[in-house]
Structure formats: structure tokens, C-alpha cells
Design a protein around this motif. Structure first.
Motif, PDB file in Angstrom:
ATOM      1  N   PRO A 114       1.000  -1.304   0.019  1.00  0.00           N
ATOM      2  CA  PRO A 114       0.005   0.053   0.167  1.00  0.00           C
ATOM      3  C   PRO A 114       0.866   1.240  -0.036  1.00  0.00           C
ATOM      4  N   THR A 115       0.519   2.301  -0.438  1.00  0.00           N
ATOM      5  CA  THR A 115       0.796   3.715  -0.289  1.00  0.00           C
ATOM      6  C   THR A 115       0.501   4.000   1.020  1.00  0.00           C
ATOM      7  N   GLY A 116       1.123   4.991   1.744  1.00  0.00           N
ATOM      8  CA  GLY A 116       0.761   5.532   3.050  1.00  0.00           C
ATOM      9  C   GLY A 116      -0.658   5.886   3.057  1.00  0.00           C
ATOM     10  N   ALA A 117      -1.056   6.639   1.954  1.00  0.00           N
ATOM     11  CA  ALA A 117      -2.715   6.995   2.025  1.00  0.00           C
ATOM     12  C   ALA A 117      -3.331   5.586   2.129  1.00  0.00           C
ATOM     13  N   GLU A 118      -3.202   4.755   1.398  1.00  0.00           N
ATOM     14  CA  GLU A 118      -3.914   3.632   1.537  1.00  0.00           C
ATOM     15  C   GLU A 118      -3.852   2.949   3.089  1.00  0.00           C
ATOM     16  N   TRP A 119      -2.694   2.910   3.419  1.00  0.00           N
ATOM     17  CA  TRP A 119      -2.441   2.348   5.074  1.00  0.00           C
ATOM     18  C   TRP A 119      -3.381   3.128   5.724  1.00  0.00           C
ATOM     19  N   VAL A 120      -3.422   4.382   5.804  1.00  0.00           N
ATOM     20  CA  VAL A 120      -4.371   5.108   6.664  1.00  0.00           C
ATOM     21  C   VAL A 120      -5.648   4.920   6.247  1.00  0.00           C
ATOM     22  N   ALA A 121      -6.175   4.984   4.928  1.00  0.00           N
ATOM     23  CA  ALA A 121      -7.732   4.803   4.723  1.00  0.00           C
ATOM     24  C   ALA A 121      -8.077   3.313   5.034  1.00  0.00           C
ATOM     25  N   GLN A 122      -7.469   2.306   4.852  1.00  0.00           N
ATOM     26  CA  GLN A 122      -7.954   0.922   4.964  1.00  0.00           C
ATOM     27  C   GLN A 122      -7.396   0.297   6.310  1.00  0.00           C
ATOM     28  N   TYR A 123      -6.567   1.029   7.181  1.00  0.00           N
ATOM     29  CA  TYR A 123      -6.189   0.266   8.324  1.00  0.00           C
ATOM     30  C   TYR A 123      -6.099   1.510   9.640  1.00  0.00           C
ATOM     31  N   LEU A 124      -5.499   2.438   9.533  1.00  0.00           N
ATOM     32  CA  LEU A 124      -5.125   3.238  10.573  1.00  0.00           C
ATOM     33  C   LEU A 124      -6.517   4.074  10.819  1.00  0.00           C
ATOM     34  N   ALA A 125      -7.148   4.612   9.894  1.00  0.00           N
ATOM     35  CA  ALA A 125      -8.315   5.264  10.175  1.00  0.00           C
ATOM     36  C   ALA A 125      -9.311   4.453  10.884  1.00  0.00           C
ATOM     37  N   PRO A 126      -9.807   3.335  10.179  1.00  0.00           N
ATOM     38  CA  PRO A 126     -10.803   2.464  10.839  1.00  0.00           C
ATOM     39  C   PRO A 126     -10.204   1.879  12.338  1.00  0.00           C
ATOM     40  N   LEU A 127      -8.992   1.795  12.414  1.00  0.00           N
ATOM     41  CA  LEU A 127      -8.646   1.427  14.063  1.00  0.00           C
ATOM     42  C   LEU A 127      -8.760   2.603  14.870  1.00  0.00           C
ATOM     43  N   GLY A 128      -8.473   3.834  14.482  1.00  0.00           N
ATOM     44  CA  GLY A 128      -8.828   4.927  15.331  1.00  0.00           C
ATOM     45  C   GLY A 128     -10.109   5.029  15.505  1.00  0.00           C
ATOM     46  N   ALA A 129     -11.124   4.661  14.709  1.00  0.00           N
ATOM     47  CA  ALA A 129     -12.529   4.830  14.749  1.00  0.00           C
ATOM     48  C   ALA A 129     -12.865   3.759  15.649  1.00  0.00           C
ATOM     49  N   ALA A 130     -12.568   2.448  15.518  1.00  0.00           N
ATOM     50  CA  ALA A 130     -12.706   1.203  16.506  1.00  0.00           C
ATOM     51  C   ALA A 130     -12.472   1.512  18.033  1.00  0.00           C
ATOM     52  N   LEU A 131     -11.213   2.350  18.117  1.00  0.00           N
ATOM     53  CA  LEU A 131     -10.973   2.954  19.637  1.00  0.00           C
ATOM     54  C   LEU A 131     -11.762   4.278  20.153  1.00  0.00           C
ATOM     55  N   GLY A 132     -12.471   4.693  19.132  1.00  0.00           N
ATOM     56  CA  GLY A 132     -13.546   5.617  19.607  1.00  0.00           C
ATOM     57  C   GLY A 132     -12.701   7.053  20.413  1.00  0.00           C
ATOM     58  N   ASP A 133     -13.559   7.253  21.345  1.00  0.00           N
ATOM     59  CA  ASP A 133     -13.066   8.408  22.313  1.00  0.00           C
ATOM     60  C   ASP A 133     -11.921   8.282  23.095  1.00  0.00           C
ATOM     61  N   ARG A 134     -11.354   6.873  22.903  1.00  0.00           N
ATOM     62  CA  ARG A 134     -10.211   6.778  23.755  1.00  0.00           C
ATOM     63  C   ARG A 134      -8.965   7.506  22.722  1.00  0.00           C
ATOM     64  N   VAL A 135      -9.041   7.864  21.652  1.00  0.00           N
ATOM     65  CA  VAL A 135      -8.132   8.632  20.914  1.00  0.00           C
ATOM     66  C   VAL A 135      -8.488  10.070  20.982  1.00  0.00           C
ATOM     67  N   LYS A 136      -7.816  11.058  21.511  1.00  0.00           N
ATOM     68  CA  LYS A 136      -8.088  12.530  21.418  1.00  0.00           C
ATOM     69  C   LYS A 136      -7.014  12.981  20.295  1.00  0.00           C
ATOM     70  N   THR A 137      -7.627  13.773  19.331  1.00  0.00           N
ATOM     71  CA  THR A 137      -7.013  14.247  18.167  1.00  0.00           C
ATOM     72  C   THR A 137      -6.895  15.808  18.503  1.00  0.00           C
ATOM     73  N   GLY A 138      -5.828  16.585  17.799  1.00  0.00           N
ATOM     74  CA  GLY A 138      -5.414  17.890  18.158  1.00  0.00           C
ATOM     75  C   GLY A 138      -5.014  18.231  19.261  1.00  0.00           C
ATOM     76  N   VAL A 139      -4.428  17.324  19.981  1.00  0.00           N
ATOM     77  CA  VAL A 139      -3.911  17.381  21.518  1.00  0.00           C
ATOM     78  C   VAL A 139      -2.336  17.063  21.391  1.00  0.00           C
ATOM     79  N   ALA A 140      -1.391  18.235  21.563  1.00  0.00           N
ATOM     80  CA  ALA A 140      -0.084  18.219  21.481  1.00  0.00           C
ATOM     81  C   ALA A 140       0.421  18.272  22.797  1.00  0.00           C
ATOM     82  N   VAL A 141       1.128  16.834  23.333  1.00  0.00           N
ATOM     83  CA  VAL A 141       1.986  16.886  24.219  1.00  0.00           C
ATOM     84  C   VAL A 141       2.929  17.727  24.265  1.00  0.00           C
ATOM     85  N   THR A 142       3.092  18.505  25.367  1.00  0.00           N
ATOM     86  CA  THR A 142       4.217  19.480  25.821  1.00  0.00           C
ATOM     87  C   THR A 142       5.160  18.914  26.991  1.00  0.00           C
ATOM     88  N   GLY A 143       4.691  18.162  27.742  1.00  0.00           N
ATOM     89  CA  GLY A 143       5.499  17.555  28.704  1.00  0.00           C
ATOM     90  C   GLY A 143       4.960  16.566  29.674  1.00  0.00           C
TER      91      GLY A 143
END
Length: 437
Positions: A82-111
Motif C-alpha cells: 500500500p501507499t501511505g494514504a492506503e495504509w491510513v484509509a484501509q487500516y489506521l483510520a478504521p482502527l482509530g474509529a474502533a478505539l473511539g473517544d479513547r483517541v483524542k486528536t488535536g492534542v499536542a503533548v508538551t511535557g
């Protein structure tokens, strides 16, 4: 103060290893909380979505993640690269969705720190939860508590400079600000038609860029491509001995475009200065050689980890590679020249700060030999250790493929090889496969 054993395990980064860690934690009955700087799971991979991986689908899917996704009715991709885009679309994005609100996006760890204990304090340290500070997309400050922290934030955001000293070459910052220098495999090279382009770097990403530019030069008259490498020969490229055949084929194709005269290779070139004249650069090496009238410079010299968020916790980091100290001897090219490394787990990844682990590409520091499979085995072992299953944590469930690569960054003139790996063949078709994981 929250009760430590009732807190989640915080995972920094929702890339392949971070999401896999969360899936393994769930299987062990431990609640994960994944903090992702980007706008979606797999955000860093999406930035190089045009690049095709040299690992096939079965090598890019973590076992616990597969089980979680199958329970949600997911159909597994089974063949192909796969390309990186295909890896995201067919695996990483569905995996993030399956984890639900356990994944918080737009949050940058500073320390990361021990709550109420700075780095110097010993007393009661291990009994305190971790405090993780972050900012959200609006700039608001956030604070989380955790029983353990897995830093899977990778190295993608910290490319190495062109300067052979490890510092930016003189004039590099100015040239980059002017758009004359870039640090990624280009998504398109059409805008470089008829231009003089120099690629700096000797690894697989540099090889891919060189191949793309060679194809451009075949069809666009006046396009001139030079490939500057620091060693006396491109010994960092995989060969036909590579047990990942697509990776080996990429190295072979890069050598072909040089042999065919489509690309001029400049060996032993260690960049010291970039001198700008209008919209062009002169690239100058430490021995005074010059590459003149360069329209664009593509710097693909690898990545380095950003360790600043871990400043207030106690870490053991190798002083040369900036890798986790416990695995540095396995991947240090100053010690051995061959591309095979053994899988590493909780024992090698353990830090002086209990229940803190650096996993994924960041655990390898500046070493370029990381594979997705390596990271999946790391998080499987680390999560088993956190769950108290020491037998599973100590077990090695992965045999890594030999790269057939000889010589490393520590040996500027190449090096001796181990016995070659068994050869495999692969049909590439008209276009080469592209590396990154």
C-alpha cells in the motif's frame, strides 16, 4: 491526587505503533488514552501518503489491532504494497474509529513528569502518577494523569539537516525559508522539469526521490539530477540479498539510473555551506567541491527524535544515536555493519523511570532501520509487562527480515557484510516500489 492504578495508560501518538499499543491495552483490560497532535489517527503517515511502502499488507497490521477491527466487521487487505494514504484509509483510520473517544486528536503533548515530583526528587517517586501536559488546537492548556506512559510520537517532524556535521549547513535556514530546500520525498516532481536538482542522502527515501527525478529527466529535456552522498559508495542501500524484496528492488533500481547516466552520483560529498544567488544555490562540501546553479535541493538524510517532552522524567538515551539505550547496540552502525537486528521488547525498552517506555520509530533515535513489525512487537511486549504477564513480555514473537545492507553512518567508506540472506524475486512492473516502513 488520583489513585494511580485506576488511571489509564497514556499513549503519545496515534500512528501505527500508538494505535497498536491501545489495542493491546484493551485486550489486557487496561484503559488506554491516545493523545495525537494531528487532526486524525495516522496524521503523520498521511503527510507521506504518496509514498508506497516496501512492506506488504500482512507486515503492516498488528495482531491485536486486527482482532479489534474484525470484531467491528472490518475486511482485512491481504496482498500488495500500500501507499501511505492506503495504509491510513484501509487500516489506521478504521482502527482509530474502533478505539473511539479513547483517541483524542488535536492534542499536542508538551511535557511528561511525575506528579508533584520534579526530576531530582527520589522520595515516593514511583508511587506518583504521571502528569502529562498538552495543548489543544485552540491553544488551551490541558493536564492528564496516567499510570504509565508510552511515547510513540515518532520522528517524522524532525528531519536531519543537510549539514554533514549534524547542524544546518551555513545558509541552509535561509535557503529553506526561500523555498529552495525541502526535506520530504516530493509528492510530484513535475514542477522540477528542466531544473537542476540535487538530492542529499543515501538511504531508501533518497533512492526513491532519485528514481522519480530520473524518470522526469527521461521525458523532460534539460532536467539535471545530481545525487550527493556522504560515503564513498551508496552502501546504505538494500540489494538483491534483502529479505524484503521490494526494498531490495528499490536499491537495485537506484543503482541502475546512475549506471544509465540519468543521475550523476557525487560520492564523499559532506555538505558544509549553501550559498544563495537569487533563486539558485551553490552547494559546497567540506573539502571545497561545489555543485553550482542548483534550482532545488532535496534533503533526505533521515530523522532524529524530539526528546524535549521527556525532559522532566528519567530516561536512558544512547549518546550517539539518541535511541533507547537498551537497544542501541543492536542498531548502531558504529558497532556492526549488517542490516539484521533482533526484535526488542520491554526489557530493552525499560527506562529508569518505571512504567515509562519510548516505542516505535522514536525508540530507534537516529537509526534508519526501523520497521512497522518491530514496533508491533515492541508494544505487544511492553503492554504484557504492564499487565504483569512477564513471561509474555520476555517472549520474542518476531524474526525480522535481513536487509542485506552493509556499512552504516559510522563507516564513511562502507563496511564488511555478514553472510547474504536468501534471495527472493519480485515483479515491479513499470514503476519501482517506494520505501518507508
Amino acid at each position: 491526587m488520583p489513585v494511580t492504578d485506576q488511571l489509564p495508560v497514556i499513549v503519545i501518538g496515534a500512528g501505527p505503533q500508538g494505535l497498536a499499543a491501545a489495542a493491546h491495552l484493551l485486550e489486557r483490560g487496561i484503559e488506554p488514552l491516545v493523545l495525537e497532535r494531528g487532526a486524525a489517527a495516522g496524521a503523520a503517515v498521511a503527510e507521506w501518503g504518496h509514498v508506497r511502502l516496501f512492506s506488504e499488507w500482512p507486515e503492516l497490521i498488528d495482531a491485536a489491532s486486527r482482532r479489534l477491527l474484525e470484531n467491528a466487521g472490518w475486511s482485512e487487505p491481504r496482498t500488495g504494497y500500500p501507499t501511505g494514504a492506503e495504509w491510513v484509509a484501509q487500516y489506521l483510520a478504521p482502527l482509530g474509529a474502533a478505539l473511539g473517544d479513547r483517541v483524542k486528536t488535536g492534542v499536542a503533548v508538551t511535557g511528561v513528569a511525575r506528579s508533584a515530583r520534579d526530576k531530582v526528587v527520589d522520595s515516593g517517586r514511583a508511587d506518583q502518577p504521571f502528569e502529562v501536559q498538552a495543548t489543544d488546537a485552540d491553544g488551551n492548556e490541558l493536564r492528564f494523569y496516567a499510570r504509565a506512559v508510552l511515547d510513540a510520537s515518532g520522528t517524522w517532524g524532525s528531519p536531519n539537516p543537510a549539514g554533514a556535521s549534524g547542524l544546518p549547513a551555513l545558509g541552509e535556514r535561509e535557503a529553506a525559508a526561500a523555498g529552495l530546500v525541502s526535506y520530504q520525498v516530493p509528492a510530484s516532481v513535475s514542477h522540477l522539469a528542466g531544473k537542476h536538482v540535487v538530492v542529499i542522502g543515501s538511504g531508501h527515501s533518497a533512492a526513491h526521490a532519485v528514481i522519480r527525478l530520473a524518470e522526469l529527466a527521461q521525458g523532460a529535456g534539460g532536467t539535471r539530477v545530481e545525487w550527493a552522498i556522504r560515503r564513498s559508495s551508496p552502501s546504505g542501500l538494500s540489494s538483491a540479498d534483502d529479505q524484503l524484496p521490494a526494498r531490495g528492488a528499490l536499491g537495485g533500481r537506484a543503482r541502475e539510473v546512475v549506471a544509465d547516466g540519468l543521475v550523476t552520483q557525487v560520492a564523499g560529498f559532506r555538505t558544509a555551506e549553501l550559498r544563495r544567488t537569487g533563486d539558485q544555490l551553490t552547494v559546497i562540501s567540506d573539502d571545497g567541491r561545489q555543485l553550482d546553479a542548483v534550482d532545488h535541493l532535496i534533503v533526505l538524510t533521515g530523522f532524529r527524535p524530539d526528546l524535549s517532552v521527556l525532559r522532566e522524567v528519567r530516561t536512558a538515551i544512547d549518546p550517539s544515536l539518541e535511541a533507547v539505550a537498551g537497544l542501541a547496540s543492536e542498531i548502531d552502525s558504529n558497532i556492526h555493519s549488517c542490516g539484521t537486528v533482533r526484535a526488542t521488547g520491554a526489557l530493552e525498552l525499560a527506562q529508569p523511570e518505571p512504567n515509562l517506555y519510548i516505542v516505535g520509530a522514536k525508540s530507534y533515535g537516529r537509526a534508519p532501520t526501523f520497521l512497522a513489525l518491530t514496533g508491533y512487537e515492541q508494544v505487544r511486549s511492553v503492554v504484557a509487562e504492564l499487565a504483569g504477564d512477564h513471561e509474555a513480555a520476555a517472549r520474542n514473537e518476531l524474526m525480522l527480515p535481513d536487509s542485506g545492507v552493509c556499512g552504516g553512518s559510522g563507516d564513511l567508506d562502507g563496511g564488511a557484510c555478514c553472510a547474504p540472506a536468501p534471495k527472493q524475486s519480485i515483479e515491479l512492473g513499470a514503476r519501482p516500489l517506494i520505501p518507508l516502513a
